[in-house]
Design a protein around this motif. Structure first.
Motif, PDB file in Angstrom:
ATOM      1  N   ARG A 210       1.428   8.010   7.793  1.00 37.98           N
ATOM      2  CA  ARG A 210       1.346   9.127   6.862  1.00 37.98           C
ATOM      3  C   ARG A 210       1.425   8.627   5.356  1.00 37.98           C
ATOM      4  O   ARG A 210       0.256   9.084   4.617  1.00 37.98           O
ATOM      5  N   LEU A 211       2.208   7.760   5.016  1.00 43.37           N
ATOM      6  CA  LEU A 211       2.588   6.997   3.756  1.00 43.37           C
ATOM      7  C   LEU A 211       1.076   6.301   3.581  1.00 43.37           C
ATOM      8  O   LEU A 211       0.605   6.616   2.236  1.00 43.37           O
ATOM      9  N   ASP A 348       8.729  -2.898  -1.567  1.00 47.65           N
ATOM     10  CA  ASP A 348       7.722  -1.753  -1.929  1.00 47.65           C
ATOM     11  C   ASP A 348       8.274  -0.492  -1.062  1.00 47.65           C
ATOM     12  O   ASP A 348       8.065   0.613  -1.581  1.00 47.65           O
ATOM     13  N   SER A 352       9.455   3.563  -2.145  1.00 44.45           N
ATOM     14  CA  SER A 352       8.754   4.634  -1.661  1.00 44.45           C
ATOM     15  C   SER A 352       9.773   5.318  -1.232  1.00 44.45           C
ATOM     16  O   SER A 352       9.982   6.768  -1.591  1.00 44.45           O
ATOM     17  N   TRP A 355      11.933   6.848  -4.306  1.00 46.48           N
ATOM     18  CA  TRP A 355      11.223   8.086  -5.184  1.00 46.48           C
ATOM     19  C   TRP A 355      10.816   9.221  -4.232  1.00 46.48           C
ATOM     20  O   TRP A 355       9.858   9.777  -4.330  1.00 46.48           O
ATOM     21  N   ASN A 356      11.438   9.211  -2.889  1.00 44.12           N
ATOM     22  CA  ASN A 356      11.337  10.359  -1.978  1.00 44.12           C
ATOM     23  C   ASN A 356       9.878  10.405  -1.575  1.00 44.12           C
ATOM     24  O   ASN A 356       9.359  11.733  -1.423  1.00 44.12           O
ATOM     25  N   ARG A 357       9.170   9.351  -1.189  1.00 37.88           N
ATOM     26  CA  ARG A 357       7.663   9.488  -0.855  1.00 37.88           C
ATOM     27  C   ARG A 357       7.420   9.671   0.682  1.00 37.88           C
ATOM     28  O   ARG A 357       6.386   9.905   1.185  1.00 37.88           O
ATOM     29  N   MET A 358       8.635   9.563   1.287  1.00 39.69           N
ATOM     30  CA  MET A 358       8.678   9.529   2.887  1.00 39.69           C
ATOM     31  C   MET A 358       9.601  10.662   3.204  1.00 39.69           C
ATOM     32  O   MET A 358      10.630  10.464   4.050  1.00 39.69           O
ATOM     33  N   PRO A 359       9.538  12.221   2.795  1.00 38.30           N
ATOM     34  CA  PRO A 359      10.386  12.877   2.972  1.00 38.30           C
ATOM     35  C   PRO A 359      10.591  13.300   4.554  1.00 38.30           C
ATOM     36  O   PRO A 359      11.413  13.662   5.025  1.00 38.30           O
TER      37      PRO A 359
END
Ligand code: NAD
Ligand code: ZN
Ligand code: ZN
Length: 402
Positions: A210-211, A348, A352, A355-359
């Motif tokens: 998904r990321l 890296d 992620s 910075w909450n990119r994988m809630p």
């Protein structure tokens, strides 16, 4: 700086299906061969996970010496530093990559820390808590980490790290590992992806896909509750006991029998499809992943493969697997395998997470925090297919709200 403890409680391998918590000596700044290691540190463990790779040892498919301290997925606090350590200090919160790597050899200098030439010269591959170099594992209160300036990933802020500790705890192995499999398989925005296995590593693969912006993400396994964790987070699923061919299962979802990229997150205790779902064969998952991949696609093999002493097939006991290479070859496949170079990705992926990119990560993982004493039972439950990812908290330092 010396700390007060003089003993170390740890999960110890005593034989197949026999893990126990023993009291051992406090670790020293010393390599497995007894050489002094002023480049090392002692880490007090905060989160130390149980992995599918540990299950290979538990089940006997990856032999290990009796008395070995288990564990290779560690996050903790630096409490003691060697005289040559320059950049770390007591109090730092760090992630320990599962590969033991010197930072000095040809492979380490090229970022290939999964094949460090010096930490276990026998096979150029070392890991904590494995029969790979003799490094004690980290399912313990404390552990020794050599070449610490090179190896450890320090979290920028202690309070922030403790707030997100359970997501950060998978940076030592399964998230970077899963990500590596996808990179090897060439996943990019819009890719269609087949993920073999909905264990914690496969679920990290689904999250990482998904990321990376994959389009259709299909996860195959037998355990419905494991599949549900990815299904409710935007993935398609195949219950492999209900299909006779992986291509049929993919076609029913995608309208075409192939995906662009497929990754094996299973290993050599793989099961078959449909009627053969109860059967195991070391090459089942690799062949399914090759079958799933379109001509010109690419494949990553993250599952652990070695000589499997518990296989009923004599050749597999020697590490020889029957790969359906003829069918695969004509599709010009790209096949990549091996341990993942954690350091290549962990910084890296830490950013992620911070910075909450994988809630969606924590819901897919389904982490349960346990004490060290609960670890032997957790091995048994994980072996039975529990949909939890077990994270041991040896000092009770993880805030209860998580
Ligand atoms: P796990 O045992 O929890 O998960 C494996 C899953 O695969 C299970 O849910 C099982 O039902 C499923 N499965 C069995 N046969 C299958 C098949 N033919 N197709 C699809 N799924 C099938 O383990 P995990 O913690 O998720 O780890 C997965 C694998 O990744 C293990 O082999 C582990 O050793 C390996 N691993 C490799 C690395 C590396 O660096 N290469 C690092 C970590 C883990
Ligand atoms: Zn692991
Ligand atoms: Zn090296």
């Amino acid at each position: 700086e010396k700390i007060m403890a003089d003993k170390n409680r740890a999960v110890v391998f005593h034989g197949v299906k026999d893990m126990r918590v023993d009291t051992l000596d406090f670790p020293k700044l010393e390599m497995p061969n007894g050489k002094k290691a002023p480049h090392g540190v002692i880490v007090k463990l905060i989160a130390t996970n149980i992995c599918g790779s540990d299950l290979h040892i538990y089940r006997g498919s990856f032999p290990a010496p009796e008395g070995m301290v288990m564990g290779h997925e560690m996050t903790g606090e630096v409490v003691e530093i060697g005289s040559d350590v320059e950049f770390l200090k007591p109090g730092d919160i760090v992630s320990v990559p599962f590969n033991v790597a010197c930072g000095r050899c040809r492979n380490c200098r090229n970022g290939r820390t999964e094949v460090c030439e010096t930490t276990n010269p026998e096979v150029s591959c070392a890991a904590y808590g494995f029969n790979l170099g003799g490094f004690a594992g980290g399912q313990a209160e404390y552990m020794f980490v050599p070449y610490a300036d090179f190896q450890l990933l320090r979290f920028p802020d202690k309070d922030q790290a403790m707030e997100k500790i359970l997501d950060l705890a998978v940076l030592s192995d399964i998230l970077p590992t899963a990500f590596h499999g996808l990179v090897e398989a060439g996943v990019k925005p819009g890719s269609t992806v087949y993920i073999a296995g909905a264990g914690p590593v496969g679920r990290c693969g689904a999250a990482a896909a998904r990321l990376l912006g994959a389009s259709c993400i299909i996860v195959g396994d037998y355990y419905e509750d494991r599949l549900e964790l990815v299904r409710r987070n935007g993935c398609e699923t195949i219950n492999l006991s209900k299909v006779d061919s992986i291509n049929d299962g993919i076609e029913a979802i995608l309208g075409t029998p192939y995906v662009d990229c497929a990754v094996d997150y299973v290993g050599n205790e793989a099961h078959g499809l449909g009627q053969e779902a109860e059967k195991t064969k070391s090459s089942y998952a690799i062949n399914q992943v090759l079958d799933a991949t379109r001509p010109g696609g690419a494949t990553g093999i993250i599952g652990v493969y070695g000589a499997n002493p518990i296989s009923p097939v004599p050749a597999e006991r020697e590490g020889i697997y029957s790969i359906n290479f003829g069918d695969a070859w004509i599709k010009s496949p790209r096949i990549a395998g091996g341990q993942a170079p954690i350091m290549h990705y962990n910084r890296d992926l830490m950013m992620s997470i911070l910075w909450n990119r994988m809630p969606y990560l924590s819901d897919m993982l389904n982490i349960k925090v346990i004490s060290l004493d609960e670890a032997p039972q957790a091995y048994a439950d994980f072996d039975e297919g529990s949909s939890l990812k077990y994270v041991t908290d040896p000092h009770g330092s993880i805030p209860a709200a998580q």
